[in-house]
Design a protein around this motif. Structure first.
Motif, PDB file in Angstrom:
ATOM      1  N   ALA A   1       0.728  -1.030   0.006  1.00 17.98           N
ATOM      2  CA  ALA A   1      -0.044   0.012   0.028  1.00 17.98           C
ATOM      3  C   ALA A   1       0.782   1.392  -0.084  1.00 17.98           C
ATOM      4  N   ALA A   2       2.178   1.049  -0.282  1.00 22.29           N
ATOM      5  CA  ALA A   2       3.012   2.310  -0.216  1.00 22.29           C
ATOM      6  C   ALA A   2       2.709   3.176  -1.375  1.00 22.29           C
ATOM      7  N   ASP A   3       3.220   4.518  -1.321  1.00 23.53           N
ATOM      8  CA  ASP A   3       2.741   5.635  -2.266  1.00 23.53           C
ATOM      9  C   ASP A   3       3.778   5.495  -3.263  1.00 23.53           C
ATOM     10  N   TYR A   4       3.160   4.932  -4.499  1.00 22.82           N
ATOM     11  CA  TYR A   4       3.804   4.468  -5.808  1.00 22.82           C
ATOM     12  C   TYR A   4       4.422   5.685  -6.245  1.00 22.82           C
ATOM     13  N   GLU A   5       4.052   6.913  -6.250  1.00 27.95           N
ATOM     14  CA  GLU A   5       4.589   8.110  -6.870  1.00 27.95           C
ATOM     15  C   GLU A   5       5.753   8.363  -6.400  1.00 27.95           C
ATOM     16  N   LEU A   6       6.084   7.763  -5.085  1.00 32.05           N
ATOM     17  CA  LEU A   6       7.561   8.397  -4.463  1.00 32.05           C
ATOM     18  C   LEU A   6       8.395   7.100  -4.736  1.00 32.05           C
ATOM     19  N   LEU A   7       8.037   6.163  -5.595  1.00 28.29           N
ATOM     20  CA  LEU A   7       8.934   4.962  -5.700  1.00 28.29           C
ATOM     21  C   LEU A   7       9.164   4.803  -7.181  1.00 28.29           C
ATOM     22  N   PRO A   8      10.346   4.060  -7.783  1.00 32.10           N
ATOM     23  CA  PRO A   8      10.429   3.575  -9.016  1.00 32.10           C
ATOM     24  C   PRO A   8       9.337   2.419  -9.468  1.00 32.10           C
ATOM     25  N   ALA A   9       9.356   2.500 -10.673  1.00 31.98           N
ATOM     26  CA  ALA A   9       8.483   1.478 -11.129  1.00 31.98           C
ATOM     27  C   ALA A   9       9.070  -0.034 -10.648  1.00 31.98           C
ATOM     28  N   ALA A  10       8.167  -0.613 -10.228  1.00 30.59           N
ATOM     29  CA  ALA A  10       8.724  -1.896  -9.318  1.00 30.59           C
ATOM     30  C   ALA A  10       9.088  -3.137 -10.478  1.00 30.59           C
ATOM     31  N   ASP A  11      10.052  -3.895 -10.166  1.00 32.11           N
ATOM     32  CA  ASP A  11      10.366  -5.099 -11.014  1.00 32.11           C
ATOM     33  C   ASP A  11      10.279  -6.367 -10.173  1.00 32.11           C
ATOM     34  N   TYR A  12      10.672  -7.428 -10.732  1.00 33.44           N
ATOM     35  CA  TYR A  12      10.518  -8.667  -9.987  1.00 33.44           C
ATOM     36  C   TYR A  12      11.341  -9.640 -10.849  1.00 33.44           C
ATOM     37  N   ALA A  13      11.864 -10.759  -9.910  1.00 29.78           N
ATOM     38  CA  ALA A  13      12.609 -11.824 -10.489  1.00 29.78           C
ATOM     39  C   ALA A  13      12.094 -13.103  -9.910  1.00 29.78           C
ATOM     40  N   LEU A  14      11.803 -14.088 -10.825  1.00 29.50           N
ATOM     41  CA  LEU A  14      11.143 -15.310 -10.373  1.00 29.50           C
ATOM     42  C   LEU A  14      11.743 -16.556 -10.950  1.00 29.50           C
TER      43      LEU A  14
ATOM     44  N   VAL B   1      12.898 -22.636 -15.019  1.00 27.85           N
ATOM     45  CA  VAL B   1      12.040 -21.972 -15.567  1.00 27.85           C
ATOM     46  C   VAL B   1      12.183 -20.545 -14.711  1.00 27.85           C
ATOM     47  N   TYR B   2      12.345 -19.076 -15.496  1.00 24.31           N
ATOM     48  CA  TYR B   2      12.698 -18.074 -14.864  1.00 24.31           C
ATOM     49  C   TYR B   2      12.390 -16.871 -15.436  1.00 24.31           C
ATOM     50  N   SER B   3      11.885 -15.955 -14.877  1.00 21.00           N
ATOM     51  CA  SER B   3      12.046 -14.407 -15.456  1.00 21.00           C
ATOM     52  C   SER B   3      13.229 -13.958 -15.956  1.00 21.00           C
ATOM     53  N   PHE B   4      13.206 -13.132 -17.070  1.00 31.21           N
ATOM     54  CA  PHE B   4      14.495 -12.805 -17.658  1.00 31.21           C
ATOM     55  C   PHE B   4      14.149 -11.435 -18.318  1.00 31.21           C
ATOM     56  N   CYS B   5      15.224 -10.359 -18.054  1.00 28.44           N
ATOM     57  CA  CYS B   5      14.921  -9.068 -18.984  1.00 28.44           C
ATOM     58  C   CYS B   5      13.578  -8.550 -18.506  1.00 28.44           C
ATOM     59  N   MET B   6      13.406  -8.299 -17.117  1.00 25.27           N
ATOM     60  CA  MET B   6      12.034  -7.688 -16.745  1.00 25.27           C
ATOM     61  C   MET B   6      11.929  -6.217 -17.078  1.00 25.27           C
ATOM     62  N   CYS B   7      11.034  -5.683 -17.772  1.00 26.61           N
ATOM     63  CA  CYS B   7      11.220  -4.329 -18.341  1.00 26.61           C
ATOM     64  C   CYS B   7      10.024  -3.617 -17.442  1.00 26.61           C
ATOM     65  N   PRO B   8      10.234  -2.906 -16.410  1.00 29.51           N
ATOM     66  CA  PRO B   8       9.056  -2.125 -15.837  1.00 29.51           C
ATOM     67  C   PRO B   8       8.798  -0.846 -16.742  1.00 29.51           C
TER      68      PRO B   8
END
Length: 534
Positions: free
Chosen positions: A307-320, A331-338
């Protein structure tokens, strides 16, 4: 100067860094005369309700540093700032020509750019041979392809100034702690990259800024005596007495050379075949294949930030990651592009490939990532060029499934898991251009890859509700995750096995996996060369 490590600050804190540093050192703010950010990271791991914080490493200038250090002598995160003089990359006048031939750099992606940059700085006046076009013309050619579906095999997302990384997220992360990484970062900044990349844990430039950066790096190479030639493909190599003797360009021109740095990129399939036919020592190499998945960026932000204020944070990424025990593959995520888009990345007519890209601000509103399944030489009986055949088979299947006009096959997760097709109502509109058409990705991917991917999606949806819901789009095919073969070289001299003077470098040679690692590989090969000729 005093160094403060692990200064953890709420992500939405409004106090100036000088005030935060003074508080950490138990000092009045007026005795803090300078604060320099050495490193900055975001810790969004919300384990057991932990808050999101920014984590700083700061160098602080204060009155009476000795007294402050004595006061905090038992604090492991407060210590004298080390003297960090810039690493001397090249001693002055290191290059003394012992040959009538100028060094040749083949390919102008990250490995080739930084090989040429170091050679030029050393006074070696390199000749750069790039099969594609300069970045301005290349950008126009790619825009036409994305709009009309008319592919130019000479100038596309894979070939041209800056290499494949020019049309990517522009990530500058790397696992290596090599101090020469600092020289690469400083070169990027001098060429127009944001200064923040000097300190961020996950720096990136973005395609829009990277185009200017590579032009400025080219200008610096030329200013220092180098030559850069576009639309100049190496179509042959000549060897004599176990050494490189010349390269042939455009099947016509012979360029004598006794030092050649081969940064061909992972998609130069015709060059791989030429090198194999010429007798260079090569081996098959594992890589991975799969699809691109897209989500609303707001979902990824909620997934990572709560529930954080997204305007104050960079576009989020992930690695799975997922270990598919049924198939024995990762199997994995790769080259994730926010905040990016899925792009058409084909380089051969009648073949379709995808990639991910982001601009610097990452503000498209859509997140995408490759979801990849490991493949290995055992899948094609170990033949050196067998991985290329597998890639081409997948890309031809994707081209046909998309309708044969470079529209990409797309399928919802729900349809993919249920074995049906036709859904067009997605959680987010697929961003791939020229466009998408519903298709069955089971007919594009190998059965083992489709099965492993399906099981991974079910697993990730269980762990992260919403990640693999029925209306999430999958676009195929992602086939260029890394080089499908490796050009063998000596670990110490970095010269090709059996061919002195030939230096295979970067991702195309099978020794790197991103902008920074490829740039470092090219730099290290040149430094090895300069050391050997002294």
């Amino acid at each position: 100067m005093i160094r403060i490590k692990n200064l953890r600050v709420p992500y939405d804190a409004a106090q100036p860094l000088a005030m935060l540093a003074a508080e950490r050192l138990s000092l009045p703010v007026q005795v803090v005369h300078g604060v320099f950010v050495v490193h900055k990271a975001l810790d969004a791991r919300r384990y057991r309700g932990a808050p999101i914080v920014r984590v700083y490493m700061l160098d602080v200038q204060v009155d009476d540093e000795r007294a402050v250090l004595r006061k905090h002598r038992k604090d492991k995160d407060i210590a004298p700032a080390p003297d960090e003089n810039p690493m001397e990359l090249l001693p002055p006048g290191i290059f003394t020509a012992r040959s009538a031939h100028r060094p040749v750099v083949v390919g102008f992606g990250p490995a080739g750019i930084f090989a040429a940059w170091v050679l030029a700085k050393a006074g070696a006046a390199p000749i750069v041979l790039e099969r594609g076009r300069d970045v301005d013309r290349r950008t126009q050619d790619v825009a036409v392809f994305w709009k009309t579906g008319r592919l130019d095999p000479l100038s596309n997302v894979q070939f041209g100034e800056g290499g494949a990384g020019t049309f990517s997220d522009g990530k500058l992360t790397a696992r290596s702690g090599d101090p020469r990484m600092r020289a690469i970062i400083e070169a990027f900044i001098a060429a127009g990259a944001p200064e923040e990349i000097r300190v961020l844990q996950k720096p990136h430039i973005g395609t829009d800024i990277l185009r200017t950066v590579v032009k400025n790096l080219r200008a610096e190479i030329i200013r220092c005596g180098g030559t850069v030639r576009f639309e100049t493909q190496v179509t042959g190599v000549e060897r004599k007495d176990g050494r490189i003797a010349a390269v042939v360009v455009n099947e016509a021109e012979l360029i004598p050379a006794d030092a050649v740095f081969l940064g061909i990129g992972h998609s130069a399939r015709d060059t791989y075949a030429m090198l194999r036919a010429a007798g260079l020592a090569m081996t098959a190499k594992p890589f991975a294949v799969g699809v691109r998945i897209e989500h609303p960026q707001a979902f990824i932000d909620r997934m990572q930030y709560g529930a954080a204020d997204y305007e104050l944070l960079p576009a989020a990424d992930y690695a799975l990651t997922y270990r598919d025990d049924a198939g024995g593959r990762g199997v994995y995520s790769f080259c994730m592009c926010p905040g990016g888009m899925v792009v058409a990345a084909a380089s051969e007519e009648g073949h379709l490939a995808t990639n991910g890209m982001s601009n610097y601000r990452r503000n498209s509103g859509t997140a995408n990532s490759a979801l990849l399944v490991q493949v290995s030489p055992a899948d094609w009986n170990g033949d050196v060029l067998g991985g290329i055949r597998l890639q081409r088979e997948l890309e031809r299947s994707a081209f046909r499934a998309g309708g044969g006009d470079y529209c990409a096959p797309v399928q919802s997760v729900g349809d993919f898991l249920a074995g049906r097709t036709g859904t067009r109502d997605f959680a987010v509109a697929p961003t791939y251009a020229p466009g998408v058409r519903p298709a069955d990705l089971h007919e594009v991917l190998p059965a083992f890859a489709a099965g492993a991917l399906a099981r991974a999606l079910v697993h990730w949806e269980h762990r992260i509700p919403g990640f693999g819901t029925a209306d999430i789009p999958l676009t195929g095919v992602e086939s260029r995750s890394s080089a499908p073969c490796r050009i063998l070289r000596d670990a110490r001299t970095m010269q090709a096995e059996g061919t002195a003077g030939l230096y295979p470098i970067g991702e195309g040679a099978g020794y790197a996996g991103g902008i920074m690692s490829a740039a470092l590989d090219g730099m290290k090969a040149v430094l090895a060369f300069l050391t050997q000729i002294q």
